[in-house]
Design a protein around this motif. Structure first.
Motif, PDB file in Angstrom:
ATOM      1  N   ASP A  10      -2.527 -19.121  -1.346  1.00 51.25           N
ATOM      2  CA  ASP A  10      -1.985 -19.512  -0.013  1.00 51.25           C
ATOM      3  C   ASP A  10      -1.531 -18.138   0.920  1.00 51.25           C
ATOM      4  O   ASP A  10      -0.344 -17.802   0.976  1.00 51.25           O
ATOM      5  CB  ASP A  10      -0.749 -20.478  -0.116  1.00 51.25           C
ATOM      6  N   ASP A  14       1.766 -11.390  -0.857  1.00 53.17           N
ATOM      7  CA  ASP A  14       1.740 -10.860  -2.510  1.00 53.17           C
ATOM      8  C   ASP A  14       0.482 -11.500  -2.898  1.00 53.17           C
ATOM      9  O   ASP A  14       0.035 -10.936  -3.772  1.00 53.17           O
ATOM     10  CB  ASP A  14       3.099 -11.313  -2.943  1.00 53.17           C
ATOM     11  N   ASP A  15       0.093 -12.585  -2.383  1.00 52.72           N
ATOM     12  CA  ASP A  15      -1.233 -13.180  -2.737  1.00 52.72           C
ATOM     13  C   ASP A  15      -2.463 -11.984  -2.471  1.00 52.72           C
ATOM     14  O   ASP A  15      -3.245 -11.907  -3.393  1.00 52.72           O
ATOM     15  CB  ASP A  15      -1.645 -14.489  -2.020  1.00 52.72           C
ATOM     16  N   ASN A  40       2.721 -21.217   1.911  1.00 53.88           N
ATOM     17  CA  ASN A  40       3.158 -20.059   2.702  1.00 53.88           C
ATOM     18  C   ASN A  40       3.255 -20.641   4.166  1.00 53.88           C
ATOM     19  O   ASN A  40       3.904 -20.278   5.093  1.00 53.88           O
ATOM     20  CB  ASN A  40       2.764 -18.649   2.675  1.00 53.88           C
ATOM     21  N   HIS A  82       6.628 -14.931   5.318  1.00 50.42           N
ATOM     22  CA  HIS A  82       5.427 -14.387   5.570  1.00 50.42           C
ATOM     23  C   HIS A  82       4.823 -14.602   7.077  1.00 50.42           C
ATOM     24  O   HIS A  82       3.689 -14.309   7.448  1.00 50.42           O
ATOM     25  CB  HIS A  82       4.344 -15.445   4.708  1.00 50.42           C
ATOM     26  N   LEU A 123      -1.534 -18.972  -7.460  1.00 52.72           N
ATOM     27  CA  LEU A 123      -0.586 -18.328  -6.587  1.00 52.72           C
ATOM     28  C   LEU A 123       0.147 -18.797  -5.680  1.00 52.72           C
ATOM     29  O   LEU A 123       0.815 -18.304  -4.689  1.00 52.72           O
ATOM     30  CB  LEU A 123      -1.230 -16.882  -6.058  1.00 52.72           C
ATOM     31  N   MET A 149       2.150 -18.165 -10.871  1.00 56.69           N
ATOM     32  CA  MET A 149       3.240 -17.652 -10.466  1.00 56.69           C
ATOM     33  C   MET A 149       4.109 -18.741  -9.992  1.00 56.69           C
ATOM     34  O   MET A 149       3.362 -19.613  -8.885  1.00 56.69           O
ATOM     35  CB  MET A 149       3.050 -16.524  -9.295  1.00 56.69           C
ATOM     36  N   ASN A 157      14.716 -19.133  -5.276  1.00 54.77           N
ATOM     37  CA  ASN A 157      14.831 -18.251  -4.081  1.00 54.77           C
ATOM     38  C   ASN A 157      14.633 -19.417  -2.977  1.00 54.77           C
ATOM     39  O   ASN A 157      14.995 -19.007  -2.025  1.00 54.77           O
ATOM     40  CB  ASN A 157      13.357 -17.295  -4.213  1.00 54.77           C
ATOM     41  N   GLU A 163      12.264 -22.362  -7.351  1.00 51.14           N
ATOM     42  CA  GLU A 163      11.549 -21.254  -6.787  1.00 51.14           C
ATOM     43  C   GLU A 163      10.049 -22.103  -5.762  1.00 51.14           C
ATOM     44  O   GLU A 163       9.851 -23.282  -6.248  1.00 51.14           O
ATOM     45  CB  GLU A 163      10.578 -20.677  -7.832  1.00 51.14           C
ATOM     46  N   PHE A 164       9.924 -21.368  -4.581  1.00 53.17           N
ATOM     47  CA  PHE A 164       9.174 -21.948  -3.552  1.00 53.17           C
ATOM     48  C   PHE A 164       7.748 -22.579  -4.127  1.00 53.17           C
ATOM     49  O   PHE A 164       7.650 -23.832  -3.732  1.00 53.17           O
ATOM     50  CB  PHE A 164       8.748 -20.727  -2.511  1.00 53.17           C
ATOM     51  N   ASN A 165       6.906 -22.240  -4.827  1.00 50.94           N
ATOM     52  CA  ASN A 165       5.757 -22.592  -5.349  1.00 50.94           C
ATOM     53  C   ASN A 165       5.864 -24.051  -5.789  1.00 50.94           C
ATOM     54  O   ASN A 165       5.311 -24.999  -5.585  1.00 50.94           O
ATOM     55  CB  ASN A 165       4.783 -21.781  -5.948  1.00 50.94           C
ATOM     56  N   PHE A 236       5.714 -11.082  -6.309  1.00 47.86           N
ATOM     57  CA  PHE A 236       5.424 -12.019  -7.089  1.00 47.86           C
ATOM     58  C   PHE A 236       4.185 -12.248  -7.674  1.00 47.86           C
ATOM     59  O   PHE A 236       3.862 -12.367  -8.934  1.00 47.86           O
ATOM     60  CB  PHE A 236       5.684 -13.474  -6.440  1.00 47.86           C
ATOM     61  N   ASP A 237       3.196 -12.545  -6.674  1.00 45.31           N
ATOM     62  CA  ASP A 237       1.734 -12.907  -7.068  1.00 45.31           C
ATOM     63  C   ASP A 237       0.908 -11.953  -8.001  1.00 45.31           C
ATOM     64  O   ASP A 237      -0.109 -12.425  -8.656  1.00 45.31           O
ATOM     65  CB  ASP A 237       1.122 -13.562  -5.981  1.00 45.31           C
TER      66      ASP A 237
HETATM   67  C1  BDR Z   1       6.057 -17.357  -4.140  1.00 45.86           C
HETATM   68  O1  BDR Z   1       6.004 -17.917  -2.935  1.00 45.86           O
HETATM   69  C2  BDR Z   1       5.306 -17.490  -1.713  1.00 45.86           C
HETATM   70  O2  BDR Z   1       6.294 -17.041  -0.652  1.00 45.86           O
HETATM   71  C3  BDR Z   1       4.772 -16.022  -2.552  1.00 45.86           C
HETATM   72  O3  BDR Z   1       3.719 -15.837  -2.142  1.00 45.86           O
HETATM   73  C4  BDR Z   1       4.832 -16.519  -4.143  1.00 45.86           C
HETATM   74  O4  BDR Z   1       3.711 -17.255  -4.294  1.00 45.86           O
HETATM   75  C5  BDR Z   1       7.124 -16.854  -4.563  1.00 45.86           C
HETATM   76  O5  BDR Z   1       8.198 -17.485  -4.695  1.00 45.86           O
END
Ligand code: BDR
Ligand code: CA
Length: 311
Positions: A10, A14-15, A40, A82, A123, A149, A157, A163-165, A236-237
């Protein structure tokens, strides 16, 4: 023999770093294609981003669009991290590049029919991967591994423990983590152990077409850290890609991991059993730490080499 991979993502700053690193290692990794998923930013925005990055960096991987929202919940784009575009910090030219007409999970299907072993590098939120596993369970058995990831061992986070993903599509994560497909997971703790110091990002403030793009992108991305007086940020990714090339940089532990899909305060929490007990036969390989200096040195060398090639 080259490892065949699909990058499901996405983009996302970092992707992009992860995709570029994988491209640098094209002698070891054969990128069959790139699939996109809402995360994202909206599906359309993250797809436009990868098409523009490919154009700018002269990459030529076919891009397939996947799902535009999580399986059950609503999308929650992350402009704070992002930007509104999903890749703020650099203004790309318009591109004529187009996506392939096939849906992402049909592309997964095709790859798994045509190849014996395929690794999925995930990712972003796991919507595409889970929908594939659910729709084509026989073919899913042929996935070599999903290196992803996402998740956390005991922090978070987006929520205190999520965590977001995984938070974005917890139901997808639940399907995948209970499917029996081999999973290697890069949780945020491992990502933080591989942090990059903001002063190291100054490297991109040097001549070169790729560095010009990276300098702009990483200035935006690191604003989240500077606003909080941090001296470093996580990329991260990049961890899943580096794990495939340099597993020796990583400490891992086999854990039983399941996903919270009902919690009021714990949506998408990856519940990791750190005792090593086997709750059932399914375990996940969890990265617990990475050798920061080696990891960052390797990523910066990969990007430097691509910068030289691009001129
Ligand atoms: C993940 O969430 C996105 O913001 C980043 O691309 C990464 O995959 C980190 O929590
Ligand atoms: Ca991502």
């Amino acid at each position: 023999m080259k490892r065949k991979i699909i990058i499901d993502c996405d983009p996302g700053h970092d992707d992009v770093l992860a995709i570029l690193t994988a491209h640098h290692y094209c002698q070891q990794l054969e990128i069959l294609g790139i699939t996109t998923v809402a995360g994202n930013q909206t599906l359309q925005k993250v797809t436009d981003n990868i098409l523009k990055v490919e154009d700018y960096c002269q990459l030529d991987y076919p891009v397939y669009m996947g799902y535009d929202s999580p399986i059950v919940l609503k999308s929650e784009p992350q402009p704070l991290a992002h930007g509104e575009s999903g890749l703020d910090g650099f203004v790309f030219e318009k591109t004529n590049r187009k996506t392939e007409s096939m849906h992402a999970i049909d592309f997964f299907k095709k790859c798994l029919i045509e190849n014996d072993k395929v690794t999925i590098v995930a990712l972003g939120p796991l919507t595409n991967v889970a929908m594939f596993v659910k729709t084509y369970p026989q073919l899913a058995n042929k996935i070599d591994q999903v290196v992803l990831m996402g998740g956390s061992i005991d922090s978070g986070n987006i929520l205190p423990c999520s965590e977001f993903n995984i938070y974005h599509d917890p139901h997808a994560a639940y399907i995948l983590f209970n499917s029996g497909v081999k999973i290697v997971m890069a949780p945020i703790e491992a990502c933080y152990s591989g942090k990059i110091y903001l002063k190291e990002l100054m490297e991109f403030n040097k001549p070169g077409k790729l560095y010009k793009m990276l300098d702009g992108l990483m200035k935006f991305y690191s604003k989240y850290a500077t606003d909080r007086n941090w001296d470093s940020t996580a990329i991260f990714d990049v961890l899943p890609v580096e794990y495939l090339i340099h597993p020796e940089f990583f400490d891992t532990k086999e854990m039983y991991v399941n996903i919270e899909i009902e919690g009021k305060y714990t949506r998408g929490m990856t519940v990791c059993d750190k005792t090593g007990r086997k709750i059932n036969s399914i375990t996940t390989t969890v990265m617990v730490a990475v050798n920061r200096d080696e990891f960052i040195k390797d990523v910066l060398a990969a990007l430097s080499s691509l910068n030289e090639q691009l001129g």
